[in-house]
Write an enzyme that holds these catalytic residues in place. Structure first.
Site, PDB file in Angstrom:
ATOM      1  N   LEU A 298     -35.875  86.548  72.239  1.00 13.48           N
ATOM      2  CA  LEU A 298     -34.712  86.278  72.850  1.00 13.48           C
ATOM      3  C   LEU A 298     -33.915  87.800  73.319  1.00 13.48           C
ATOM      4  O   LEU A 298     -33.343  87.569  74.230  1.00 13.48           O
ATOM      5  CB  LEU A 298     -33.618  85.748  71.487  1.00 13.48           C
ATOM      6  CG  LEU A 298     -33.753  84.395  70.930  1.00 13.48           C
ATOM      7  CD1 LEU A 298     -32.858  84.100  69.995  1.00 13.48           C
ATOM      8  CD2 LEU A 298     -34.021  83.319  71.912  1.00 13.48           C
TER       9      LEU A 298
ATOM     10  N   ALA B   3     -35.571  90.285  74.284  1.00  9.67           N
ATOM     11  CA  ALA B   3     -36.411  90.731  75.611  1.00  9.67           C
ATOM     12  C   ALA B   3     -35.777  90.160  76.906  1.00  9.67           C
ATOM     13  O   ALA B   3     -35.468  90.689  77.853  1.00  9.67           O
ATOM     14  CB  ALA B   3     -37.937  90.427  75.438  1.00  9.67           C
TER      15      ALA B   3
ATOM     16  N   VAL C 290     -43.373  72.921  73.335  1.00 10.27           N
ATOM     17  CA  VAL C 290     -42.420  71.832  73.776  1.00 10.27           C
ATOM     18  C   VAL C 290     -41.285  72.482  74.405  1.00 10.27           C
ATOM     19  O   VAL C 290     -40.841  73.543  74.025  1.00 10.27           O
ATOM     20  CB  VAL C 290     -42.238  70.805  72.818  1.00 10.27           C
ATOM     21  CG1 VAL C 290     -43.573  70.273  72.427  1.00 10.27           C
ATOM     22  CG2 VAL C 290     -41.606  71.143  71.691  1.00 10.27           C
TER      23      VAL C 290
ATOM     24  N   CYS D 122     -35.259  80.423  80.971  1.00 17.26           N
ATOM     25  CA  CYS D 122     -35.031  81.134  79.641  1.00 17.26           C
ATOM     26  C   CYS D 122     -33.928  81.834  79.646  1.00 17.26           C
ATOM     27  O   CYS D 122     -33.160  81.860  78.644  1.00 17.26           O
ATOM     28  CB  CYS D 122     -36.426  81.960  79.543  1.00 17.26           C
ATOM     29  SG  CYS D 122     -37.780  81.267  79.195  1.00 17.26           S
TER      30      CYS D 122
ATOM     31  N   PRO E  97     -34.502  72.988  75.444  1.00 17.89           N
ATOM     32  CA  PRO E  97     -33.190  72.918  76.196  1.00 17.89           C
ATOM     33  C   PRO E  97     -31.905  73.104  75.416  1.00 17.89           C
ATOM     34  O   PRO E  97     -32.081  73.147  73.938  1.00 17.89           O
ATOM     35  CB  PRO E  97     -33.141  71.886  77.039  1.00 17.89           C
ATOM     36  CG  PRO E  97     -33.845  70.635  76.271  1.00 17.89           C
ATOM     37  CD  PRO E  97     -34.750  71.282  75.235  1.00 17.89           C
TER      38      PRO E  97
HETATM   39  C1  UDX Z   1     -38.375  85.365  82.150  1.00 18.24           C
HETATM   40  C2  UDX Z   1     -38.929  86.637  81.590  1.00 18.24           C
HETATM   41  O1  UDX Z   1     -39.312  87.654  82.456  1.00 18.24           O
HETATM   42  C3  UDX Z   1     -40.141  86.416  80.874  1.00 18.24           C
HETATM   43  O2  UDX Z   1     -40.529  87.424  80.130  1.00 18.24           O
HETATM   44  C4  UDX Z   1     -39.979  85.246  79.926  1.00 18.24           C
HETATM   45  O3  UDX Z   1     -41.323  84.822  79.338  1.00 18.24           O
HETATM   46  C5  UDX Z   1     -39.497  84.177  80.521  1.00 18.24           C
HETATM   47  O4  UDX Z   1     -38.387  84.469  81.228  1.00 18.24           O
HETATM   48  P1  UDX Z   1     -39.069  83.796  84.484  1.00 18.24           P
HETATM   49  O5  UDX Z   1     -37.732  83.204  84.213  1.00 18.24           O
HETATM   50  O6  UDX Z   1     -40.463  83.282  84.908  1.00 18.24           O
HETATM   51  O7  UDX Z   1     -39.299  85.022  83.108  1.00 18.24           O
HETATM   52  O8  UDX Z   1     -38.559  84.929  85.723  1.00 18.24           O
HETATM   53  P2  UDX Z   1     -38.194  86.475  85.948  1.00 18.24           P
HETATM   54  O9  UDX Z   1     -39.106  87.134  86.881  1.00 18.24           O
HETATM   55  O10 UDX Z   1     -38.000  87.250  84.614  1.00 18.24           O
HETATM   56  O11 UDX Z   1     -36.794  86.200  86.748  1.00 18.24           O
HETATM   57  C6  UDX Z   1     -35.800  85.481  86.333  1.00 18.24           C
HETATM   58  C7  UDX Z   1     -34.696  85.339  87.147  1.00 18.24           C
HETATM   59  O12 UDX Z   1     -34.219  86.663  87.375  1.00 18.24           O
HETATM   60  C8  UDX Z   1     -35.066  84.768  88.612  1.00 18.24           C
HETATM   61  O13 UDX Z   1     -34.153  84.094  89.267  1.00 18.24           O
HETATM   62  C9  UDX Z   1     -35.173  86.120  89.418  1.00 18.24           C
HETATM   63  O14 UDX Z   1     -35.119  85.983  90.836  1.00 18.24           O
HETATM   64  C10 UDX Z   1     -34.048  86.975  88.993  1.00 18.24           C
HETATM   65  N1  UDX Z   1     -34.129  88.398  89.197  1.00 18.24           N
HETATM   66  C11 UDX Z   1     -35.470  89.061  88.722  1.00 18.24           C
HETATM   67  C12 UDX Z   1     -33.375  88.993  89.792  1.00 18.24           C
HETATM   68  O15 UDX Z   1     -32.402  88.531  90.425  1.00 18.24           O
HETATM   69  N2  UDX Z   1     -33.614  90.275  90.260  1.00 18.24           N
HETATM   70  C13 UDX Z   1     -34.557  91.114  89.759  1.00 18.24           C
HETATM   71  O16 UDX Z   1     -34.786  92.488  89.529  1.00 18.24           O
HETATM   72  C14 UDX Z   1     -35.678  90.227  88.809  1.00 18.24           C
HETATM   73  P1  ADP Z   2     -41.845  74.928  78.910  1.00 15.76           P
HETATM   74  O1  ADP Z   2     -41.287  75.742  80.138  1.00 15.76           O
HETATM   75  O2  ADP Z   2     -41.393  75.486  77.530  1.00 15.76           O
HETATM   76  O3  ADP Z   2     -43.226  74.818  78.838  1.00 15.76           O
HETATM   77  P2  ADP Z   2     -41.673  72.370  79.708  1.00 15.76           P
HETATM   78  O4  ADP Z   2     -40.619  71.191  80.003  1.00 15.76           O
HETATM   79  O5  ADP Z   2     -42.330  72.576  81.090  1.00 15.76           O
HETATM   80  O6  ADP Z   2     -41.062  73.437  78.919  1.00 15.76           O
HETATM   81  O7  ADP Z   2     -42.772  71.664  79.176  1.00 15.76           O
HETATM   82  C1  ADP Z   2     -42.707  71.183  77.772  1.00 15.76           C
HETATM   83  C2  ADP Z   2     -43.607  69.830  77.577  1.00 15.76           C
HETATM   84  O8  ADP Z   2     -43.627  69.519  76.278  1.00 15.76           O
HETATM   85  C3  ADP Z   2     -43.255  68.667  78.558  1.00 15.76           C
HETATM   86  O9  ADP Z   2     -44.362  68.159  79.267  1.00 15.76           O
HETATM   87  C4  ADP Z   2     -42.895  67.584  77.464  1.00 15.76           C
HETATM   88  O10 ADP Z   2     -43.364  66.230  77.721  1.00 15.76           O
HETATM   89  C5  ADP Z   2     -43.775  67.790  76.143  1.00 15.76           C
HETATM   90  N1  ADP Z   2     -43.305  67.317  75.112  1.00 15.76           N
HETATM   91  C6  ADP Z   2     -42.037  67.393  74.300  1.00 15.76           C
HETATM   92  N2  ADP Z   2     -42.089  66.814  73.279  1.00 15.76           N
HETATM   93  C7  ADP Z   2     -43.528  66.528  73.152  1.00 15.76           C
HETATM   94  C8  ADP Z   2     -44.056  65.690  71.854  1.00 15.76           C
HETATM   95  N3  ADP Z   2     -43.339  65.416  70.879  1.00 15.76           N
HETATM   96  N4  ADP Z   2     -45.457  65.753  71.760  1.00 15.76           N
HETATM   97  C9  ADP Z   2     -46.209  66.103  72.824  1.00 15.76           C
HETATM   98  N5  ADP Z   2     -45.550  66.932  74.032  1.00 15.76           N
HETATM   99  C10 ADP Z   2     -44.175  66.847  73.862  1.00 15.76           C
END
Ligand code: UDX
Ligand code: ADP
Length: 479
Positions: free
Chosen positions: A226, A228, A93, A281, A96
């Site tokens: 965290l 990574a 889930v 993330c 934030p």
């Molecule tokens: C990240 C981690 O890579 C992933 O392992 C983790 O599970 C979730 O968080 P994500 O947020 O999906 O993944 O995207 P990522 O490709 O890491 O990019 C994050 C941000 O960095 C983006 O805004 C991207 O544009 C920026 N970025 C990435 C750069 O500006 N420069 C780069 O060289 C790489």
């Molecule tokens: P992530 O990027 O971590 O996957 P999202 O916001 O895309 O996060 O997805 C999280 C999902 O979890 C949402 O669709 C939200 O509705 C769902 N969620 C939150 N709380 C509960 C709950 N108690 N039971 C079932 N689903 C839930």
């Protein structure tokens, strides 16, 4: 002894739960995978018959959902029933950053994790392995454990349910989720009970080589996730800081990246300077580390990581300030075509996208924005910017105008964004933007016109030869 899993329930059908469970179902045809969510609209979208409206855009995902849905992959809102049937429950889930109360702005809000754990405590039957999949602050497993062990058996149970808790963080990145899930660098499983760890490992072994499955204790696993993300984000802030220095000194950040990236100790990936990192993330996880470090009396460690976020915020403002400066210090009455709103290419996700802050800065200066993105829903843009789009006005001379300064409108075509624009700003590295025909587009812009490339994806010569002024991130070489 590891036992054979027949039924999996994943709570949360979001960016992590949806793709992860789809790939798992695809590789484990003998296991029934039920993805549940309280959000009916989201579940309806996952069940969209012609797969055109899946809630998440990821290359390759539609095909997998098409293959497995209705066979061993199911999306539903029946949270309780599916928990009761499951041998393993993944908690996936949203977590934030807290917006109010103790730890606001830094700590993660565990409200949704806690609710899910309580549901598992109440509805699980027999022995259940509970897996933390969401990125969570270190020691969250303890919170989940406490909730689970304090559960009282319901009237229909002769014996209380039993649980094992594992941490199994997801390292996939959006836009390449399917590829990352299919061929992960590693699978990390943290826990205390070896049988539970082995049971989960057996599932991954269906498609991941055993040597890539790492076992750790639960706290190392939580902290590794965290860390990574913090390391990756730190690399981006590092290279973005150097981009500013390149612009000031006459260097070119692409050349610097290539030079340092060929040192095998540094490595070449994640060294692309851009408009600042976004995504759900990086910022959240670093702020979590900051919070933890302060909590454990390590202010120097907290300050070190906080610097990565500060640099990112500063860098985003740096881009908007620079645009304002190049456009003679005022954006009032000027049209800027914004290309890309997603936080990176190949996703429809805008969470923490650099585009949000940069567009807000430009709107504040009175700019009239035409925002194009091939995948982002305009409703998300409205929510992110805090203002609704303004209807475009088609004038008798066939030109498009806005009613007022500080407003935005969605451009359905790139040519709508360039029409009469004083500037074009590339914020997301969508491939189609690198193929724009500048000879053609430049003809309908208002001169002196600028192109700002915050992703270094445009063909500089082509833009300049079309008579446009050109700026790109980290390039101080006076092209
Ligand atoms: C990240 C981690 O890579 C992933 O392992 C983790 O599970 C979730 O968080 P994500 O947020 O999906 O993944 O995207 P990522 O490709 O890491 O990019 C994050 C941000 O960095 C983006 O805004 C991207 O544009 C920026 N970025 C990435 C750069 O500006 N420069 C780069 O060289 C790489
Ligand atoms: P992530 O990027 O971590 O996957 P999202 O916001 O895309 O996060 O997805 C999280 C999902 O979890 C949402 O669709 C939200 O509705 C769902 N969620 C939150 N709380 C509960 C709950 N108690 N039971 C079932 N689903 C839930």
């Amino acid at each position: 002894m590891a036992f054979k899993v027949k039924n999996i329930c994943c709570i949360g059908a979001g960016y992590v739960g949806g793709p992860t469970m789809s790939v798992m179902a695809d590789h484990c045809p003998e296991i029934q995978v039920n993805v549940v969510d309280i959000n009916h609209q989201r579940i309806n979208s996952w069940n969209d018959p012609d797969l055109r409206n899946l809630p998440i855009y990821e290359p390759g995902l539609n095909e997998i959902v098409k293959r497995c849905r209705g066979k061993n992959l199911h999306f539903s809102t029946e949270v309780e029933r599916n928990i009761a049937q499951a041998d393993i429950v993944f908690i996936s889930v949203n977590t934030p950053t807290k917006t109010k109360g103790f730890g606001a702005g830094q700590a993660s809000d565990l409200k949704w994790v806690e609710t899910s754990a309580r549901k598992v405590a109440k509805y699980a039957r027999g022995h259940t392995i509970v897996v933390e999949k969401s990125t969570l602050p270190v020691r969250t497993a303890e919170v989940i454990k406490e909730i689970l062990i304090s559960a009282k058996p319901s009237s229909d149970q002769s014996e209380p349910s039993t649980f094992d808790i594992l941490s199994n963080p997801e390292f996939m990145a959006e836009g390449s989720a399917v590829k990352d899930l299919e061929k992960p660098d590693r699978i990390l499983i943290g826990g205390e009970n070896h049988d539970a760890i082995n049971t989960l490992s057996e599932i991954y072994k269906y498609w991941v080589p055993e040597k890539k499955i790492l076992h750790t204790n639960i706290w190392s696993s939580e902290l590794a996730k965290l860390t990574a993300n913090a390391f990756l984000a730190q690399r981006i802030s590092s290279i973005n800081s150097i981009s500013a220095l390149c612009e000031a000194t006459g260097g070119d950040v692409r050349e610097v990246s290539r030079a340092i990236g060929s040192d095998s100790r540094i490595g070449s990936r994640f060294l692309d300077s851009g408009p600042g990192f976004g995504g759900s993330c990086f910022k959240k996880d670093i702020l979590n580390l900051v919070y933890l470090s302060r909590y454990f009396g390590l202010p120097e460690v907290a300050d070190f990581w906080e610097g990565v976020v500060h640099l990112n915020n500063w860098h985003q403002h740096r881009v908007s300030q620079l645009i304002i400066k190049k456009l003679f210090g005022t954006l009032s009455g000027k049209k800027i075509g914004v290309l890309g709103f997603a936080f990176k290419a190949n996703t429809n996700d805008t969470r923490e996208s650099a585009a949000i802050q940069i567009c807000k800065d430009l709107l504040e200066e009175g700019a009239r924005l035409f925002i194009h993105d091939p995948k982002v829903n305009p409703l998300n843009i409205s929510n992110d910017l805090g203002i609704s789009p303004i209807n475009k006005v088609l004038e008798s001379n066939n030109s498009l105008t806005f009613q007022s300064d500080g407003s935005w409108s969605k451009a359905s075509q790139i040519s709508e964004a360039t029409k009469e624009a004083d500037a074009i700003l590339v914020l997301t590295e969508w491939e189609e933007y690198s193929k724009i025909n500048w000879e053609k587009e430049s003809k309908q812009m208002r001169y002196p016109a600028w192109v700002f490339d915050s992703r270094s994806i445009l063909d500089a010569k082509r833009v300049i030869n079309s008579g446009l002024n050109f700026w790109r991130i980290g390039d101080g070489t006076n092209l």
